[in-house]
Structure formats: C-alpha cells, structure tokens
Design a protein around this motif. Sequence first.
Motif, mmCIF file in Angstrom:
data_model
loop_
_atom_site.group_PDB
_atom_site.id
_atom_site.type_symbol
_atom_site.label_atom_id
_atom_site.label_comp_id
_atom_site.label_asym_id
_atom_site.label_seq_id
_atom_site.Cartn_x
_atom_site.Cartn_y
_atom_site.Cartn_z
ATOM 1 N N TRP A 195 0.847 -1.187 0.000
ATOM 2 C CA TRP A 195 0.000 0.000 0.000
ATOM 3 C C TRP A 195 0.886 1.242 0.000
ATOM 4 C CZ3 TRP A 195 -0.565 -4.315 2.904
ATOM 5 C CH2 TRP A 195 -1.773 -5.034 2.788
ATOM 6 N N ARG A 232 0.915 4.622 1.569
ATOM 7 C CA ARG A 232 0.237 5.341 2.645
ATOM 8 C C ARG A 232 0.575 6.823 2.656
ATOM 9 N NH1 ARG A 232 0.861 2.477 8.303
ATOM 10 N NH2 ARG A 232 3.091 2.565 7.801
ATOM 11 N N LEU A 273 -10.367 4.026 2.174
ATOM 12 C CA LEU A 273 -9.127 3.581 2.810
ATOM 13 C C LEU A 273 -8.151 4.727 3.022
ATOM 14 C CD1 LEU A 273 -8.407 0.205 0.952
ATOM 15 C CD2 LEU A 273 -9.585 0.565 3.134
ATOM 16 N N PRO A 316 3.543 2.370 12.631
ATOM 17 C CA PRO A 316 2.763 1.145 12.861
ATOM 18 C C PRO A 316 1.732 0.909 11.763
ATOM 19 C CG PRO A 316 3.033 2.338 14.911
ATOM 20 C CD PRO A 316 3.594 3.228 13.828
ATOM 21 N N LEU A 317 1.649 -0.327 11.340
ATOM 22 C CA LEU A 317 0.730 -0.686 10.259
ATOM 23 C C LEU A 317 -0.661 -0.948 10.834
ATOM 24 C CD1 LEU A 317 0.846 -1.103 7.195
ATOM 25 C CD2 LEU A 317 1.280 -3.534 7.603
ATOM 26 N N GLU A 318 -1.657 -0.312 10.248
ATOM 27 C CA GLU A 318 -3.022 -0.449 10.730
ATOM 28 C C GLU A 318 -3.478 -1.911 10.672
ATOM 29 O OE1 GLU A 318 -1.874 1.522 8.449
ATOM 30 O OE2 GLU A 318 -2.593 3.582 8.653
ATOM 31 N N PRO A 319 -4.343 -2.337 11.615
ATOM 32 C CA PRO A 319 -4.804 -3.736 11.640
ATOM 33 C C PRO A 319 -5.419 -4.201 10.320
ATOM 34 C CG PRO A 319 -5.424 -2.633 13.665
ATOM 35 C CD PRO A 319 -4.853 -1.581 12.771
ATOM 36 N N LEU A 320 -6.085 -3.302 9.604
ATOM 37 C CA LEU A 320 -6.699 -3.673 8.328
ATOM 38 C C LEU A 320 -5.679 -4.258 7.363
ATOM 39 C CD1 LEU A 320 -9.142 -3.669 6.414
ATOM 40 C CD2 LEU A 320 -8.576 -1.295 5.830
ATOM 41 N N TYR A 321 -4.445 -3.738 7.403
ATOM 42 C CA TYR A 321 -3.392 -4.199 6.513
ATOM 43 C C TYR A 321 -2.476 -5.213 7.204
ATOM 44 C CZ TYR A 321 -5.150 0.212 4.790
ATOM 45 O OH TYR A 321 -5.984 1.228 4.402
ATOM 46 N N ALA A 322 -2.232 -4.997 8.496
ATOM 47 C CA ALA A 322 -1.319 -5.879 9.221
ATOM 48 C C ALA A 322 -1.820 -7.316 9.250
ATOM 49 C CB ALA A 322 -1.118 -5.358 10.650
#
Length: 421
Positions: A197, A199, A237, A356-362
């Motif tokens: 992604w 960002r 997103l 930190p990578l958001e939970p949606l992507y992590a």
Amino acid sequence: MKLAVVGGGSTYTPELIDGFARLREVLPIGELVLVDPAADRLEVVGGLARRIFARLGHPGRIVTTTDLDAGVADADAVLLQLRVGGQAARQRDETWPLECGCVGQETTGAGGLAKALRTVPVVLDIAERVRRAAPEAWIIDFTNPVGIVTRALLRAGHRAVGLCNVAIGFQRRFAALLDVAPGEVHLDHVGLNHLTWERGVRLGGPEGEDLLPGLIAEHGAAIAGDLRMPRAVLDRLGVVPSYYLRYFYAHDEVVRELRTRPSRAAEVAEMERRLLEMYGDPALDEKPALLARRGGAYYSEAAVDLAAALLGGAGSPVQVVNTYNRGTLPFLPDDAVVEVQARVGREGAAPLPVPPLEPLYAGLVAGVTAYEELALDAALHGGRDRVFKALLAHPLIGQWEYADGLADRLIAHNREHLEWA
C-alpha cells in the motif's frame, strides 16, 4: 564493472539494455553478459542488445553465453530474471486453480505457489554457483515470486536484494500528476512483494508534506481506474493499494473474469512470439513499442539504481526493495522479507523505520507472511503435505477442500519440475 543477467534471453532484456545504455553515467558497465540456456533465442536478443548499445553510444561489451559459470565469473552484480517452465508453465498456473474456484495468477494464490516450488531450487543452485565464481557479487532478484525467492536467497547466506517495479511505477505515476521529477517523490510504501500500500506521497524525502490525500481527492478516479478498483475503495481507505490487492479485495469478481477470457499467459506468449520476430530484424536498434505491453515498466531504471547503490556508485541512497524485516514490522519475524523503503549501499539494504501498520493491513500481511514461510518450506523440502499446508494457509484459499484439490492439481501439472514428486 561486469554485470551478468541470468535469463538474458528473455524478451524483457531489451528494456534492461535500454536503461543500461541511457543511464551509463549512473552504472558504468564495461562488460555485460547475457546468460541463457536457450542459445537461439539468446543470440536474437543479444544481437538487438548490441545494436541498442551502439545506437546510444555505450562503449561496453555485450557477451552472450549458455555457460552459467563462465558468464557470472568475477561479476560485480548478477541479475536474475528467470521463468522456470516458460510461458507454458505460466499458462497452467493461471488455469488449474480456476477449476477449484480460486484465482489463477502467476505470483499469488495456488499458481504463485507452483511458481515458487519450481523456481526456488533453481535459483538457489544458480546462487551457489555465483558464490563460487564471484563471491563478492551482489545478486539482484527480479524473479517471481520475489518475496519468497529473496527469502530463500537470504536464508542461504547470499548477498541478495529483491526488486519489483510496482513502487517505481507508482513513483512515476504520482510524479506525472504532481508535475515534478520522479526523484523528488518519496513513497510511504509498505507491505510484502505484490501486497503493498502507498500510505503517503511526499516531496523531497520522508519528512516532506504528505500529498496523497490531495492526489486521491483530485485524481482518485484515474488512479482507481488504473488499479481496476472502485474509486470508493481509495476514498474509504485513504491509501493506494497495489493492483495485486484486487485479487484479495475482489477475488470472486476476478475469478469470474478469468473464466471468460483468454489467460494473460496466452496473451504474453503471442506477444513474445511477435517481439522475437522484431528482435531478429537487423535494422531494429531500439526497444519496440510493443515491449511496453509485455509488463515490467521502469524495470531498467529500478535495476540500474539498485545495482549502482549496491556497488557504491551514483544510485539513490534510499530505494524500495525486498529485504529482511529486521523489526521493521514488529508483528513479523525478523527473517520475513518485506517490501519497504530502505537505505541501500555497499553493505546491502537496511529498512527505514515504518509507522505502525493499521490492523486492516497488518492482518493480511501477517497471513501472507505465514503462507510464504510454509511455501518456502515446501519449495526446500517437498512433499504433498507441505504443499497442502501452504495452500490452506493462503488467505485466497483457506478451505481444506480447496487446498486438497489444488495440491493434487499443482503436483500433477508440475511433476517434471519437482524432484520429489
């Protein structure tokens, strides 16, 4: 400086040659060796390569050989661009997964696993021979699936960095929209190979103002059209996914499309036939326009930049590459391979810190990383059970009945390339 291209008979190679010739001040190559077991094809591609060098005034020597050990001997860098099994294997990879209702694609899902199983042993054999013939050489891997192949190389102790053209494609696209030079654009690019992604889009470096919200607001429809995703996905997103995310975000829609049209492999095979005919014309001394439809846009610029930086030359000090995680994404193992901005130099690639990578992507990154670990285990050690487990772990499959059927099909279609089958 000596550089070797393993898979030099590829129809991609004139794209590389064009970049080497145009950017010779960045990467001053004295000798370029194209290595390929297909002698007839290699001579056709090599002939065009020499004519491109001559037209653009490059003083370097281009050598073609089917002898891998001689070709890589004393090289400073070795670029890998292999396709084990050729387009015929790709055609199968894009077809049999559809029988189980799963995406048929050459780098992800079941087809991507098949490619990894065919490719990893071959690449590791090549790398060992490079280590003997050119122990200080850097290996630049453009061979898919890049993440898994690079992980295999690094685990075996090779001086290797993985390369993909997705990030540089986005960089060029955003630079054109902003009307600035590509080198001014810094991407907050994060994820795994073919699972990334954007960002943020910044000018002048990682501390620059983030221009991505404005780009989405003003150009979201065009960007979404390139990705074949709804504009609403970008708006909701607030990021720009790689076009490979469409296989995850619109899986069933993609399967329906793939079942109703010729495979990409069939299109590429016909394109390659036409390209090789063109390459054989002694009057042709530049890459033909048709090559742009083959894929790999900006591949040459990315390869030149990476090789130059690794060899201590004029390459950009910060580039998007595939390398060890080393805590960059703390929820992944250190020896996972991530695709992020990294500082690149003679000592290799060191990932830059990532917010930190958001939970949606992590969550998706963690799941695919687990699959890649199992895929590498299957590629190194073989066995139907390992193949089944890798398929079951893949987020695009994830059901035991599908994994069972796909494991049988994968093995049946790839026996000639799997020593253990």
